[in-house]
Design an enzyme around this catalytic site. Structure first.
Site, mmCIF file in Angstrom:
data_model
loop_
_atom_site.group_PDB
_atom_site.id
_atom_site.type_symbol
_atom_site.label_atom_id
_atom_site.label_comp_id
_atom_site.label_asym_id
_atom_site.label_seq_id
_atom_site.Cartn_x
_atom_site.Cartn_y
_atom_site.Cartn_z
ATOM 1 N N ASP A 152 26.746 -21.063 -3.511
ATOM 2 C CA ASP A 152 26.862 -21.516 -4.972
ATOM 3 C C ASP A 152 27.599 -22.732 -5.042
ATOM 4 O O ASP A 152 28.803 -22.923 -5.608
ATOM 5 C CB ASP A 152 27.904 -20.162 -5.490
ATOM 6 C CG ASP A 152 27.260 -18.941 -5.188
ATOM 7 O OD1 ASP A 152 26.136 -18.755 -5.490
ATOM 8 O OD2 ASP A 152 28.137 -18.120 -4.829
ATOM 9 N N GLU A 212 22.025 -15.826 -14.062
ATOM 10 C CA GLU A 212 23.487 -16.374 -13.982
ATOM 11 C C GLU A 212 23.371 -17.890 -13.390
ATOM 12 O O GLU A 212 22.181 -18.577 -13.557
ATOM 13 C CB GLU A 212 23.996 -15.207 -12.792
ATOM 14 C CG GLU A 212 23.088 -15.474 -11.497
ATOM 15 C CD GLU A 212 23.665 -14.605 -10.399
ATOM 16 O OE1 GLU A 212 24.519 -13.811 -10.551
ATOM 17 O OE2 GLU A 212 23.241 -14.806 -9.190
#
Length: 605
Positions: free
Chosen positions: A47, A217
């Site tokens: 991420d 997401e």
């Protein structure tokens, strides 16, 4: 450098924290240094949120997959990485953990994809974390601040007024007018909102972006040439893709533009960021190339290109990564490309450790069968070796010889010199049988200077029977280092003075000078040489060094050179130094005069 294909047996040679130069070449005249992918190999990361701050460095704020694999739900800490050239990356260290969040859930974990922002001298770190045991309904977007980009963050609280259900993956965007916007969402719902001046409150209503195609997401927003871009992860079954949309307004409405990144290697999830640095655009993303485990991911980077109309070309995922955009610099991260090339030829000082020796302890269900250690499939099993020689400290090559009937196993390696404390990942591909000791897995580890290191191999992640451990060092050479007395590491007193490039007036009782930061290698004897000029027929000095356990020091006679400025005098003697680079050498005068211009220290004389 000879290229060869990546093969599965190399997957265990990873998670390193040293840098090697990788030089490929588009022409003989213009060598190009490449980053290699993945770019962070000392710990598992995912991420990535990339930003360029005013100091000219690029910083990446990723989440941290904990090894051994505990699943994404148990991620509980954050590190920061930085570079000034896109190829030499530094792990700046841990900046926050679940234990630092006073309002967080008592069970910890769930420190997922973060982001960062900068405003008026303060760095803001935004992170998702639940406040209760019912984690998916109690998400908060926490805020920590610091006056530094990569350290000293303190949790200030969380943003009030946001949904608790699936509200994750914060991304903060600064518009050209100085206003800031927060984007977040998960579970198929995407949101955006303007932030208040304090960077922790909302300035307006939360807006849901229902027009996005298959949002899952991983929101990320940036702006280029007046166009706002929103990138996100979709719900593609088994392997998410990255999509993007554009708008003329930071809060939409958004026009869907399609897929920007295909599914990544080994991981169902995908998450990334896009940033401009030194005139080039880059996409950061994660994959599971190192571990082949979707909960042990690693950050990679590749170039990103725009079409003339502002749309984005699909990013091509590469092994080489991106070229350097500046001169070589300090790094802690090994280039994965170098690892694939097996660049271990310099580690030739080998020590073999038999597993039935008295410096080996086993436990946690591990058993000894003859000269081998077995049953390392048991959770909690381990092999610990003590008295390991680390030489002068730093990188060492660990080699494990083993047999395994499993398709693939892994060890966690802990070593005395691992300052991060996360351990190292060592993959052990199957050998076809428990008695087939043809397996050989390597990885670089960190050791302290001297012979008091400990190496621990922890099992429980598939089975492997171990027959031998080898630790290889880069041999110490008879290296001579020159220390000028004009350096900032030299101090003087007691009447001694510095004149130009020499220390003078050492005839005065109590006079001295000392040099700090002297490298003693692996410790022991070193040859000290003093270069000087003297109009006296003979002088004498007393030498004190860090490794002298007697405390008496060493005497050294300095015959005259005919003149105070005739610096052809050279006198040597053996002294003792401690391991490492924190030695001090002090030279005391008072017995005849000599002007000293430099000292030389030769290791392994």
């Amino acid at each position: 450098m000879r290229k060869k294909l990546w093969i599965h047996s190399l997957s265990g040679m990873i998670l390193l924290s040293v840098f090697f130069g990788l030089t490929s070449s588009s022409s003989a005249e213009e060598p190009v240094t490449m980053s290699g992918n993945p770019i962070f190999t000392s710990i598992f990361t995912a991420d990535p949120s990339a930003h360029v701050w005013n100091d000219g460095r690029i910083y990446v704020y990723p989440s941290h997959d904990i090894f051994p694999s505990r699943g994404s739900d148990l991620m509980d800490k954050y590190h920061v990485f930085s570079s000034d050239n896109m190829v030499d990356w530094v792990d700046e260290g841990q900046i926050l953990s679940a234990a630092d969040v006073p309002w967080g859930r008592s069970e910890g974990g769930f420190m997922w994809a973060p982001d960062a922002a900068y405003k008026n001298g303060t760095y803001y770190f935004y992170f998702p974390h639940p406040s209760g045991t019912d984690w998916n309904n109690t998400w908060k977007i926490g805020v920590a601040t610091s006056n530094k980009p990569a350290s000293d963050f303190t949790v200030q609280g969380y943003i009030q007024g946001l949904p608790g259900n699936s509200f994750i993956d914060p991304a903060v965007f600064r518009d050209d007018d100085g206003s800031y916007y927060l984007y977040a969402g998960g579970g198929g719902r995407s949101y955006g909102v303007k932030l208040g001046a304090d960077m922790m409150s909302l300035d307006g209503p939360l807006k849901e972006f229902t027009e996005l195609n298959d949002f899952h997401e991983a929101s990320w927003v940036f702006k280029r040439n007046g166009i706002y871009y929103l990138m996100y992860s979709d719900n593609n079954p088994g392997a998410n893709k990255m999509r993007y949309a554009t708008s003329s307004n930071p809060l939409g409405p958004w026009v869907n533009r399609g897929v920007i990144l295909d599914p990544v290697i080994g991981s169902e999830t995908t998450h990334g960021s896009i940033v401009e640095f030194k005139g080039n655009w880059y996409m950061f993303y994660h994959n599971a190339k190192i571990s082949s485990n979707g909960t042990l991911r690693s950050v990679s980077v590749d170039r990103l290109y725009f079409n003339a109309d502002g749309t984005i070309q699909k990013v091509i995922q590469t092994t080489d990564g991106v070229p350097a955009v500046g001169p070589r610099s300090r790094a802690t991260e090994v280039k994965y490309y170098d690892l694939v090339q097996e660049n271990f030829s310099q580690y030739t000082q080998k020590t073999e450790y038999a597993l039935n020796a008295n410096n080996v302890v086993i436990g946690g269900g591990a058993t000894r069968s003859g000269s081998n250690v077995e049953s390392m499939h048991n959770s909690g099993s381990y092999i610990q070796l003590s008295g390991i020689n680390g030489g002068s400290g730093g990188k060492a090559l660990l080699t494990v010889l083993y047999a395994s009937a499993d398709s693939g196993a892994a060890f966690k390696v802990d070593a005395s010199g691992d300052t991060a404390g996360d351990g190292y990942f060592l993959g052990l591909p199957g050998t076809g049988g428990w008695g087939n000791y043809t397996g050989r897995a390597n990885r670089l580890i960190d050791l302290n200077a001297g012979s008091n290191n400990i190496i621990k191999l922890s099992g429980g992640m598939g089975g492997a029977n171990v027959s031998k451990v080898i630790v290889s060092l880069i041999p110490a050479s008879s290296q001579e280092t020159e220390y000028l007395v004009t350096g900032s590491n030299v101090s003087f007193g007691g009447g001694a003075t510095r004149s130009g490039s020499s220390i003078e007036n050492l005839h005065i009782p109590g006079s001295y000078f000392q040099a700090t930061g002297i490298n003693g290698g692996s410790g022991g004897q070193a040859l000290l040489t003093v270069v000087y000029g003297s109009a006296d027929s003979q002088a004498a000095i007393r030498i004190r060094s860090s490794g002298d356990t007697s405390g008496n020091g060493y005497s050294l006679t300095l015959p005259g050179t005919g003149s105070w400025s005739t610096y052809n005098g050279s006198a040597s003697r053996l002294i003792d130094l401690n391991p490492g680079s924190n030695n001090v050498i002090r030279i005391e005068g008072g017995s005849g005069g000599a002007n000293i211009t430099r000292i030389l220290v030769k290791l392994n004389p």
